[in-house]
Design an enzyme around this catalytic site. Structure first.
Site, PDB file in Angstrom:
ATOM      1  N   GLY A  94       0.845  -1.190   0.000  1.00  0.00           N
ATOM      2  CA  GLY A  94       0.000   0.000   0.000  1.00  0.00           C
ATOM      3  C   GLY A  94       0.880   1.239   0.000  1.00  0.00           C
ATOM      4  O   GLY A  94       2.075   1.170   0.311  1.00  0.00           O
ATOM      5  N   GLY A 142      -0.099  -4.674   0.683  1.00  0.00           N
ATOM      6  CA  GLY A 142      -1.323  -4.450  -0.082  1.00  0.00           C
ATOM      7  C   GLY A 142      -1.440  -5.308  -1.321  1.00  0.00           C
ATOM      8  O   GLY A 142      -2.541  -5.661  -1.742  1.00  0.00           O
ATOM      9  N   GLU A 165       5.608  -6.080   7.764  1.00  0.00           N
ATOM     10  CA  GLU A 165       5.030  -4.961   8.516  1.00  0.00           C
ATOM     11  C   GLU A 165       5.594  -4.760   9.922  1.00  0.00           C
ATOM     12  O   GLU A 165       5.590  -3.632  10.425  1.00  0.00           O
ATOM     13  CB  GLU A 165       3.500  -5.111   8.597  1.00  0.00           C
ATOM     14  CG  GLU A 165       2.790  -4.838   7.283  1.00  0.00           C
ATOM     15  CD  GLU A 165       2.796  -6.009   6.311  1.00  0.00           C
ATOM     16  OE1 GLU A 165       2.296  -5.846   5.186  1.00  0.00           O
ATOM     17  OE2 GLU A 165       3.315  -7.091   6.665  1.00  0.00           O
ATOM     18  N   ASP A 173      -1.439  -6.909   7.742  1.00  0.00           N
ATOM     19  CA  ASP A 173      -2.882  -6.674   7.623  1.00  0.00           C
ATOM     20  C   ASP A 173      -3.437  -7.255   6.329  1.00  0.00           C
ATOM     21  O   ASP A 173      -3.017  -8.325   5.917  1.00  0.00           O
ATOM     22  CB  ASP A 173      -3.178  -5.177   7.789  1.00  0.00           C
ATOM     23  CG  ASP A 173      -2.620  -4.319   6.648  1.00  0.00           C
ATOM     24  OD1 ASP A 173      -1.598  -4.693   6.066  1.00  0.00           O
ATOM     25  OD2 ASP A 173      -3.212  -3.255   6.360  1.00  0.00           O
TER      26      ASP A 173
END
Length: 382
Positions: A94, A142, A165, A173
């Protein structure tokens, strides 16, 4: 300068900064950032930010989501293919830098990004038509969310998969709490905490990809898929299987973690991060020492959140996991480590984040529990 003029100047600077952030997250100055087209009986999505390694931003999400919904109802679209432009990356993650900039000044765009990204992840995970992700190149964060929940994920020798992450003060996530604990043994916990990188055929062997096809055959594969007439899931699988059978590259090489799987299952089998680190230190093998060293660099808060996320996610539905993860993003945006991690890894690139708290022992169980608490009316709605 008078107080009024000074205040006006500060306000103007803040507005300009917000506009820059919004421009970074939302706009495109170099043509469309995502291409959406019908090719034969297929809807084809091309992530088109090659210079940014196809990093996913809010504009792209807002184009992809309604188009997927539209194709789902279109009787002339039989399957969806998603790929990345440029040859280097499917999607490297992302647009985290933009999210942190927005988060710092309390811009709702930051939470909009996570909310709409997770709704898109859920749409992919529950999509009724065959969904084929061609993860040819870097696939992280992402990019994992755009691929791993789909029915088919095709890796190539150029695929580089990771969920890194914990190194930037976040957690794996985009549904990581769903798919990671469902990998073999404790492999998902190992990948989530260490950010270990899997390459090529190993992405298939780990269970992240469903197929492996040599990169040079991807164009032909895509053509054969778009030529299919009213294909069922098994028809698509048949084409993918046939290409996999033709791809012998690295077939004789063992899985990169094969000799360590037993150790991973034993050492990462603990109810706490402290327990895992204790296991690693007591073991003392070169592999265990290396993992302990890796974990010593990660955000202690991120590791605590990540382990609990995977422990809970193992028995949750994808919708429940994404709701939980949305709560965690709020906790991370309120904390310090996410901003510090992005600064150290992506902005200043000094690779020396100063985590707060700096040790696992300083983190109370209550603060971890609070991060998982319902947001009430602000909870994610799927």
């Amino acid at each position: 300068m008078s107080i009024t003029v000074l205040k006006s100047a500060i306000r103007l600077r803040s507005i300009c900064r917000l506009q820059r952030i919004q421009g970074h997250m939302m706009s495109s100055s170099a043509g469309p950032e995502v291409l959406l087209e019908r090719v034969g009986n297929a809807g084809v999505i091309t992530l088109n930010r090659p210079k940014a390694l196809n990093a996913l931003n809010l504009t792209m999400i807002r184009h992809i989501y309604p188009q997927l919904k539209k194709w789902d109802k279109d009787s002339e679209v039989d399957l969806v293919i998603i790929k990345g432009a440029g040859g280097k990356a499917f999607c490297a993650g992302g647009d985290i830098r933009a999210v942190t900039e927005a988060g710092k000044v309390g811009d709702p765009l930051a939470q909009d990004f996570f909310r709409e990204e997770y709704i898109l992840n859920y749409t992919i995970g529950t999509y009724q038509k065959p969904y084929v992700a061609l993860i040819d190149g870097i696939t992280m964060g992402g990019g994992v969310g755009l691929s791993v929940h789909g029915r088919f994920r095709v890796a190539t020798e150029k695929t580089l998969f990771a969920m890194p992450e914990t190194a930037i003060g976040l957690f794996p996530d985009v549904g990581g709490g769903y798919f990671l604990p469902r990998l073999q043994g404790k492999l998902g916990i190992f990948l989530a905490l260490t950010g270990f990188r899997l390459r090529g055929r190993d992405v298939l062997r780990a269970g992240v990809a469903t197929h492996f096809v040599e990169s040079e055959k991807i164009g032909a594969l895509e053509k054969d898929l778009t030529d299919l007439k009213s294909p069922s899931l098994s028809d698509v699988a048949e084409v993918l299987d046939s290409y996999q059978h033709q791809s012998g590259l690295d077939a004789d090489k063992p899985f990169v973690l094969e000799q360590h799987i037993e150790s991973i299952n034993r050492l990462f089998d603990a109810s706490s991060v402290e327990g895992i680190i204790d296991n690693l230190k007591k073991d003392g093998s070169p592999f265990a020492k290396k993992q302990a060293e890796t974990l010593s660099k990660m955000s202690p808060t991120s590791m605590k959140l990540t382990l609990k996320q995977l422990q809970q996610g193992a028995s949750m539905s994808l919708a429940e996991v994404l709701t939980m993860e949305y709560r965690l993003t709020h906790a991370c945006m309120k904390g310090q480590d996410f901003y510090e991690g992005v600064r150290a890894v992506l902005i200043d690139k000094d690779q020396s984040p100063k985590w707060k708290p700096g040790t696992l022992e300083e983190i109370s169980e209550q603060s971890v529990e609070d991060s998982f608490r319902s947001l009430g009316e602000h909870d994610l709605k799927l």
